[in-house]
Every structure is written in structure tokens, then in C-alpha cells.
Design a protein around this motif. Structure first.
Motif, PDB file in Angstrom:
ATOM      1  N   SER A  69       0.833  -1.205   0.000  1.00  0.00           N
ATOM      2  CA  SER A  69       0.000   0.000   0.000  1.00  0.00           C
ATOM      3  C   SER A  69       0.867   1.253   0.000  1.00  0.00           C
ATOM      4  N   LYS A  70       1.931   1.237   0.804  1.00  0.00           N
ATOM      5  CA  LYS A  70       2.829   2.385   0.902  1.00  0.00           C
ATOM      6  C   LYS A  70       3.548   2.641  -0.418  1.00  0.00           C
ATOM      7  N   LEU A  71       4.115   1.580  -1.009  1.00  0.00           N
ATOM      8  CA  LEU A  71       4.849   1.753  -2.259  1.00  0.00           C
ATOM      9  C   LEU A  71       3.920   2.132  -3.406  1.00  0.00           C
ATOM     10  N   ALA A  72       2.722   1.565  -3.417  1.00  0.00           N
ATOM     11  CA  ALA A  72       1.753   1.926  -4.451  1.00  0.00           C
ATOM     12  C   ALA A  72       1.450   3.417  -4.390  1.00  0.00           C
ATOM     13  N   GLU A  73       1.299   3.909  -3.174  1.00  0.00           N
ATOM     14  CA  GLU A  73       1.044   5.342  -2.988  1.00  0.00           C
ATOM     15  C   GLU A  73       2.208   6.172  -3.522  1.00  0.00           C
ATOM     16  N   GLU A  74       3.412   5.735  -3.254  1.00  0.00           N
ATOM     17  CA  GLU A  74       4.589   6.526  -3.589  1.00  0.00           C
ATOM     18  C   GLU A  74       4.949   6.494  -5.071  1.00  0.00           C
ATOM     19  N   ILE A  75       4.509   5.461  -5.793  1.00  0.00           N
ATOM     20  CA  ILE A  75       4.777   5.463  -7.236  1.00  0.00           C
ATOM     21  C   ILE A  75       3.574   5.958  -8.025  1.00  0.00           C
TER      22      ILE A  75
ATOM     23  N   TYR B 125      -3.038  -5.700  -8.705  1.00  0.00           N
ATOM     24  CA  TYR B 125      -1.782  -5.594  -9.446  1.00  0.00           C
ATOM     25  C   TYR B 125      -2.039  -5.132 -10.876  1.00  0.00           C
ATOM     26  N   ASP B 126      -3.033  -5.745 -11.523  1.00  0.00           N
ATOM     27  CA  ASP B 126      -3.362  -5.386 -12.904  1.00  0.00           C
ATOM     28  C   ASP B 126      -3.870  -3.949 -12.991  1.00  0.00           C
ATOM     29  N   ALA B 127      -4.664  -3.534 -12.005  1.00  0.00           N
ATOM     30  CA  ALA B 127      -5.191  -2.170 -12.004  1.00  0.00           C
ATOM     31  C   ALA B 127      -4.069  -1.157 -11.828  1.00  0.00           C
ATOM     32  N   SER B 128      -3.112  -1.465 -10.953  1.00  0.00           N
ATOM     33  CA  SER B 128      -1.972  -0.568 -10.740  1.00  0.00           C
ATOM     34  C   SER B 128      -1.144  -0.442 -12.010  1.00  0.00           C
ATOM     35  N   ASP B 129      -0.910  -1.592 -12.654  1.00  0.00           N
ATOM     36  CA  ASP B 129      -0.158  -1.614 -13.904  1.00  0.00           C
ATOM     37  C   ASP B 129      -0.854  -0.765 -14.977  1.00  0.00           C
TER      38      ASP B 129
END
Length: 282
Positions: A125-131, A164-168
């Protein structure tokens, strides 16, 4: 999942999604503006190569689920420690390790390691936020908590794959193809690191033959990944990965049939991919 773990999970997601922009050191160039990939034009060649790689890339969560069903024991030492997340300051480090941690999360979920799931969900969650992909990841993580999906490993694996797919997709659609590429490469490296380490040069048996098959399938995947790196026009962000993964590609090129997957070659592959991973998770 008991009530205590459920509410811890909700708190993790809430903190990750509502914490605002991550704090940065004044000397750190990895600020909000730098999250968007630099470049003067859309790299259509890289976009095509990325789509091709994604189309042929096995699901990292499916691979971890497959490993758990071999009957091999859970090995916590295979994971990138969640404590390492604080060491990643650049966009490149964060995106690569976001890919790695997603695979690790798939691994702990597949083995129903509930306490570890919380820790790796928090890191992701943290890394997703930061990228720049936090909203996409945390919305689906919240869905998992609110629908009590945490009680069902198969449902949770499906939701993690969706996240994962949504983030990508979000990264690609917001001109962050470099970050999306790093995420993809990180996941591929971790999935194969875990697979090859578990094999550890063992002779093929009925129990591990599915892992042999998984390694065999990577011949074409590494070709796609190397084409994707090349499509980024020798971007300096990929120099180290190009060298490390190129060495792995050379080993795969020697494999013409499944019989060529000897114990010696498996050990050599494991050593090469461990070396590349060590540059990322440090």
C-alpha cells in the motif's frame, strides 16, 4: 480471520490511502513531479513491447499458488523483508520492489500466513502510494477487507491479481511506462528467484516437475523482457537490469528442449537471478 486481524488490516489500508503525499528529504529528487516518467514523446515502441510482455507473462500470483500446491514447505527466508522498504528512495527502487513485494504477498497468501499478509499488504500500500498507483491498489485492498475476503485465500489471490493489474494499467495510462516496466521486471525476477531457489538444482521428480515446466516457459518471457528494455532506447534507468538480465537470457538461449534443463543449468540460473535481485532488494 479473527476480529483483531481484520481491524488491523482496515487500519493499514486507511493509513496508506489517507496519508497524503509521502514525506521526502529536501535532498531527495524523487518528489511528486518526478513520479511521472521523463521523456518528450510517448514511446509507442515501448508500449507495444510492454503489452507483448504482459500478454505472455504468467500470473505471479498463479505461480505462487502453484508452488504452495506442490506441498513444499513455506520458507519465509525467500521473501524480501518488509523492513527493507524504508531503504527505497528512488522511483526505480520503489517500482521494482513494488513488483517484488506483490509476488511475496502472493506467496504468503498462498500459504495462508495471515500475520505476514498484514505486513506485506502495508508495504505494498505504501509503495503503491509513492509510485502514484495508491488509489487503484488501496481501493481493491479495502474491498478485500470489507467483504471479508481475507478468510478465503483463493478469493484474496484473485483480488490481489486484480489490484496488481489495475496498478499496472493506471501507471501505463498516466505516462509512467518506465515505472510500469520496473514493476513488471521486479515481479518476474521475484517469481523466478523463488521458483529456482526452491528447486535448488534438484533432479526432476513428480513433486517438482511443475516447477521445471514453469522454468521452461520463461524462455520466451525473458526474450520479451529484453525487447522491452531495448524499446526504452537505452534509457540509463535500465543499464544494470539490461546487463544482469542479459546474462540470464544467455543461459536460457542454451535450452533447446526440456531435457536441457539440467541441474547444473538450474543452479547457474539461480545464481544469476539471485545476483540481479540482490541489486534491487538491498
Amino acid at each position: 480471520m479473527n476480529a483483531k486481524l481484520f481491524f488491523i488490516f482496515l487500519s493499514v489500508v486507511a493509513l496508506a490511502s489517507c496519508g497524503g503525499e509521502p514525506k521526502t528529504d529536501p535532498k531527495d529528487t524523487d518528489n511528486k513531479d518526478s513520479l511521472k516518467d521523463t521523456g518528450t514523446a510517448i514511446n509507442e515502441k515501448a508500449e507495444f513491447a510492454f503489452d507483448l510482455a504482459v500478454a505472455n507473462l504468467p500470473s505471479p500470483f498463479g505461480t505462487m499458488d502453484m508452488i504452495s500446491k506442490t506441498g513444499m514447505a513455506f520458507n519465509k527466508d525467500l521473501l524480501n523483508s518488509f523492513d527493507n522498504a524504508k531503504n527505497y528512495s528512488s522511483s526505480k527502487q520503489k517500482a521494482l520492489n513494488f513488483g517484488i513485494y506483490n509476488v511475496d504477498m502472493g506467496y504468503v497468501v498462498s500459504y495462508n500466513q495471515k500475520q505476514e499478509i498484514m505486513k506485506y499488504m502495508a508495504v505494498n500500500s505504501k509503495l503503491a502510494e509513492e509510485i502514484g498507483a495508491g488509489a487503484m491498489f488501496n481501493d481493491i485492498a479495502s474491498e478485500a477487507a470489507l467483504n471479508k475476503t481475507m478468510d478465503n485465500r483463493d478469493s484474496l489471490l484473485a483480488l490481489l491479481s486484480k489490484a496488481y493489474d489495475a496498478s499496472d494499467k493506471y501507471l501505463r495510462n498516466n505516462e509512467r511506462l518506465v515505472s510500469a516496466t520496473h514493476m513488471l521486471i521486479g515481479g518476474w525476477i521475484e517469481s523466478n528467484y523463488i521458483t529456482l531457489t526452491l528447486l535448488n538444482g534438484a533432479a526432476k521428480t513428480k513433486k517438482n516437475e511443475i516447477l521445471y515446466d514453469k522454468v521452461w516457459q520463461q524462455r520466451s518471457v525473458i526474450e520479451d523482457i529484453m525487447k522491452l528494455i531495448a524499446a526504452h532506447n537505452n534509457d540509463g534507468e535500465f543499464n544494470d537490469l539490461n546487463a544482469g538480465l542479459g546474462a540470464i537470457q544467455t543461459l536460457f538461449a542454451e535450452i533447446k528442449t526440456q531435457d536441457d534443463l539440467t541441474k547444473e543449468r538450474l543452479v547457474a540460473m539461480k545464481e544469476k537471478i539471485t545476483a540481479v535481485r540482490s541489486m534491487i532488494v538491498k
